[in-house]
Design an enzyme around this catalytic site. Structure first.
Site, PDB file in Angstrom:
ATOM      1  N   ASP A 117       0.773  -1.159  -0.018  1.00  0.00           N
ATOM      2  CA  ASP A 117       0.081   0.000  -0.144  1.00  0.00           C
ATOM      3  C   ASP A 117       0.787   1.151   0.185  1.00  0.00           C
ATOM      4  OD1 ASP A 117      -2.405   1.600   0.688  1.00  0.00           O
ATOM      5  OD2 ASP A 117      -1.276   1.893   2.671  1.00  0.00           O
ATOM      6  N   ASP A 122       0.110   5.383   0.754  1.00  0.00           N
ATOM      7  CA  ASP A 122      -0.130   6.139   1.725  1.00  0.00           C
ATOM      8  C   ASP A 122      -0.228   5.559   3.439  1.00  0.00           C
ATOM      9  OD1 ASP A 122      -0.881   9.024   0.367  1.00  0.00           O
ATOM     10  OD2 ASP A 122      -2.287   7.616  -0.444  1.00  0.00           O
TER      11      ASP A 122
END
Ligand code: PGA
Ligand code: MG
Length: 305
Positions: free
Chosen positions: A23, A25
């Site tokens: 992932d 952020d």
């Protein structure tokens, strides 16, 4: 749930996985700043020959813009390994929905760029402050385009009353497709004192006015995101791990696709939130329990020299 802080666990995860899905952020960066040490870890895995894939719900960048951001922060940046929701929503509209009319977009320039890349007509980017009162004459100035047959909602800093008038009106037609990128409530921006509304806030507004749920979610944990990845990249789920900071999106996504899961505490979900999931008797929450936890991806950097 296992603690992944030790070198033994790190080595074990390296030998038991060929693919590492990251992932972005809250794992690799917070806003414009890289998570300290994270790039060293990702490059180490890449240099070992591991398949490194980036999977982000953030719709504010096209694939090309993610190449720039990843490389500027010192990460590997192979465009083919980057899956963001601006890109996946354009793929859905082009190849699955095969939209022939126009898309009304509550979104941003990067989403427009990806729609342009696949030749989908769209409008809606930027400010829209046509209706300023609840006077119907004013609302009527929100002209509706008859050719719209899909509404796509992603991150839009210009979300407004007029945009909700338009989205709700188009979605009154049950044949008008409703697509959303992601439901993240807030963006993790590090030491910032402000709460930063995420795309989930914009999607929830459209759901409320339209009295409908999205037909398709183009990001995690929706299944289309993994289908997009699998279409071009060979992944053996038994030898793959999803590393994220949000239990509701990343961990559920990993579990639903039979990947191992690791949660870092450098972003959205905290150790306390995981503890309350563990204590809860709600069986639906079990999907959010990660296999491993680690304070920050950068904690592995010391094992990477
Ligand atoms: O944009 C968001 O809300 C989250 O993005 P992420 O999936 O990279 O954490
Ligand atoms: Mg995240």
């Amino acid at each position: 749930m296992n603690d992944a802080s030790s070198e033994d666990v790190f080595q074990n995860l390296i030998s038991s996985n060929d693919t590492f899905l990251f992932d972005c952020d809250g794992v690799l960066w917070k806003g414009a700043k890289a998570v300290p040490g994270a790039a060293a870890v990702v490059n180490f895995l890449e240099n070992l020959g591991k398949q490194v894939i980036f999977v982000t719900n953030n719709s504010t960048k096209s694939r090309d813009k993610y190449v720039d951001k990843l490389s500027s922060l010192g990460y590997p940046s192979d465009k083919e390994k980057i899956f963001g929701t601006a890109y996946t929503s354009a793929l859905y509209l082009k190849h699955i929905a095969k939209i022939d009319g126009k898309v009304y977009l509550i979104g941003n320039e990067s989403m427009g760029e990806e729609l342009d890349n696949v030749g989908i007509k769209h409008f809606g980017i930027g400010p829209d402050n046509v209706a300023t009162s609840l006077d119907y004459d004013d609302i009527k100035r929100c002209k509706l385009d008859e050719d719209v047959n899909a509404v796509l909602v992603g991150f839009d800093g210009h979300i407004s009353f007029s945009k909700l008038v338009r989205a709700g009106s188009y979605l009154r037609n049950p044949n008008c497709l409703f697509l959303a990128t992601n439901s993240d409530a807030r963006l993790p921006l590090g030491d910032c004192k402000h709460v930063v509304p995420g795309t989930g806030v914009m999607v929830a507004s459209v759901c409320t006015v339209a009295a409908r749920e999205p037909d398709v979610w183009c990001g995690k944990p929706g299944k289309f995101m993994f289908e997009c990845i699998q279409k071009t990249i060979d992944i053996n789920p038994d030898r793959a791990i999803m590393i994220g900071d949000n239990t509701k999106t990343d961990i559920v996504f990993g579990k639903q696709n039979s990947l191992k899961t690791l949660l870092v505490f450098s972003g959205v979900s905290s150790r306390d939130s995981v503890n309350s999931i563990l204590e809860s008797s709600d069986p639906a929450l079990k999907e959010q329990v990660p296999d491993y936890v680690l304070p920050s991806l950068g904690d592995w950097a010391e094992f990477c020299s």
